[in-house]
Write an enzyme that holds these catalytic residues in place. Structure first.
Site, PDB file in Angstrom:
ATOM      1  N   GLY A   1       4.605   3.525   8.944  1.00  0.00           N
ATOM      2  CA  GLY A   1       4.455   4.324   7.720  1.00  0.00           C
ATOM      3  C   GLY A   1       5.708   5.062   7.517  1.00  0.00           C
ATOM      4  N   GLU A   2       5.972   5.326   6.149  1.00  0.00           N
ATOM      5  CA  GLU A   2       7.255   6.107   5.648  1.00  0.00           C
ATOM      6  C   GLU A   2       6.791   7.659   5.166  1.00  0.00           C
ATOM      7  OE1 GLU A   2       6.118   3.482   3.879  1.00  0.00           O
ATOM      8  OE2 GLU A   2       7.057   1.761   4.923  1.00  0.00           O
TER       9      GLU A   2
ATOM     10  N   GLY B   1      11.626  -3.370  15.162  1.00  0.00           N
ATOM     11  CA  GLY B   1      12.450  -3.026  16.264  1.00  0.00           C
ATOM     12  C   GLY B   1      11.399  -3.616  17.598  1.00  0.00           C
TER      13      GLY B   1
ATOM     14  N   ALA C   1       8.126  -1.730  18.614  1.00  0.00           N
ATOM     15  CA  ALA C   1       7.043  -1.850  17.322  1.00  0.00           C
ATOM     16  C   ALA C   1       6.584  -3.377  17.642  1.00  0.00           C
ATOM     17  CB  ALA C   1       7.335  -1.574  16.349  1.00  0.00           C
TER      18      ALA C   1
ATOM     19  N   ASP D   1       0.774  -1.303  -0.142  1.00  0.00           N
ATOM     20  CA  ASP D   1       0.052   0.118   0.073  1.00  0.00           C
ATOM     21  C   ASP D   1       0.957   1.160  -0.068  1.00  0.00           C
ATOM     22  OD1 ASP D   1      -1.924   2.007   0.431  1.00  0.00           O
ATOM     23  OD2 ASP D   1      -2.688   1.139   2.272  1.00  0.00           O
ATOM     24  N   HIS D   2       1.164   1.831  -1.301  1.00  0.00           N
ATOM     25  CA  HIS D   2       1.775   2.850  -1.175  1.00  0.00           C
ATOM     26  C   HIS D   2       1.161   4.058  -2.040  1.00  0.00           C
ATOM     27  CE1 HIS D   2       6.356   2.159  -0.364  1.00  0.00           C
ATOM     28  NE2 HIS D   2       5.770   1.175   0.321  1.00  0.00           N
TER      29      HIS D   2
ATOM     30  N   ASN E   1       5.213   8.063   1.533  1.00  0.00           N
ATOM     31  CA  ASN E   1       3.789   8.187   1.176  1.00  0.00           C
ATOM     32  C   ASN E   1       2.704   8.991   1.901  1.00  0.00           C
ATOM     33  OD1 ASN E   1       4.183   5.701  -0.562  1.00  0.00           O
ATOM     34  ND2 ASN E   1       4.860   4.602   1.316  1.00  0.00           N
TER      35      ASN E   1
END
Length: 317
Positions: free
Chosen positions: A105-106, A173, A176, A37-38, A109
């Site tokens: 997220g990033e 990590g 998360a 999903d991007h 996006n």
């Protein structure tokens, strides 16, 4: 024993190709589908970025496999109340075979509307609140919520599945992973890391679903496969938090020199050696994963699915 699924890449293929790959995956014996999903691809060479919810609608008609987003960010670009509606509709269309994979997220996006991109610990707070909001909406009851990050007023989903949509949380990590263990219906990670799986299960995840994925490049010329991966997916080998904080494909392209073809050769399964493909997926099985998804980077999709149907999947536990 794990189930093995196919990972559809919205960054590299358009909607019609993704649907056709899903059909081939089902015919080849894969048991589930992941789909990315991007809003943007990682670099311009990948060249695509379809709206995932439209593609899921098409998949619901094309195949009978379970489908999961890997992963959706329900915190910045899309409000969790909107993501909840999309996920609920997807679950109805797939007759309950949909899971919602979510993550923090990033920037690539999520910053596109001009919102501030928060630090990681704030993003995890937002993700936890978003999960709470979506779970309440999946009940089909009216929701009013006034939280630290989100407001929902008089919201009710009228189209909901018989059972609430399972929400799996992505974690790379300890923090998360701890969140996934505490509030998720399952755990998603991209490395066959037994230590992280153990942390998840002992931290509260128990016997819930643990899913992982990897990318390979099938082809008869290994060197050409290495070059293909280097051109399209060198971003997978970038270190640290760059994947979360860089805002545009152009910025990722500037980092291509950091990843050499030797790095690709050492870290990505390339070529047509069935034993190497089997070994890469068995690493996930040995680490305790319940589902393992694989993505074909190269253009020979039909060859890949025939290869996995005849040479790879039969060897997997």
């Amino acid at each position: 024993m794990p189930e093995y699924g196919y990972f559809l890449s919205c960054e590299q293929y358009g909607p019609a190709d993704l649907v056709e790959q899903a059909r081939m995956a089902e015919q080849a014996g894969f048991q589930a589908l992941w789909i990315s999903d991007h809003y943007h691809p990682w670099n311009d060479a990948q060249g695509q970025s379809a709206f995932v919810w439209s593609v899921i609608g098409a998949l619901s008609e094309a195949v009978s496999l379970p489908v999961e987003t890997a992963v959706t960010c329900p915190t910045v670009r899309m409000h969790p109340a909107v993501v909840a509606q999309a996920a609920a509709t997807s679950a109805v269309m797939t007759e309950g075979r949909f899971r919602l994979g979510v993550g923090s997220g990033e920037a690539l996006n999520e910053h596109i509307l001009g919102d501030r991109w928060p630090p990681a610990h704030i993003r995890l707070e937002m993700l936890e609140e978003a999960v709470q909001v979506m779970r309440r909406l999946f009940t089909g009851e009216e929701v009013n919520h006034h939280g630290a990050h989100y407001t929902v007023e008089n919201a009710r989903l009228y189209t909901v599945p018989d059972e609430p949509v399972p929400i799996d949380i992505s974690g790379f990590g300890p923090k998360a992973t701890s969140l996934a263990a505490r509030v998720g219906d399952g755990y998603i990670t991209m490395m066959p890391d037994e230590e992280m799986v153990t942390q998840y299960r002992k931290g509260g995840g128990g016997a819930k679903l643990v899913s992982g994925g990897t990318k390979v490049c099938f082809g008869h010329d290994r060197d050409e496969c290495v070059r293909t991966v280097h051109r399209l997916w060198y971003t997978e080998q970038l270190p640290g938090e760059m994947g979360q904080v860089l805002p545009t494909p152009r910025h990722f392209e500037q980092l291509e020199p950091l990843v050499t073809e030797d790095t690709i050769r050492q870290n990505v399964v390339c070529g047509d050696d069935a034993d190497q493909h089997v070994a890469a997926l068995k690493e996930f099985a040995d680490a305790g994963f319940d589902r393992v998804y694989v993505n074909q980077i190269g253009s020979d999709q039909r060859g890949f699915f025939d290869f996995y149907r005849t040479k790879v999947l039969p060897q997997l536990p």
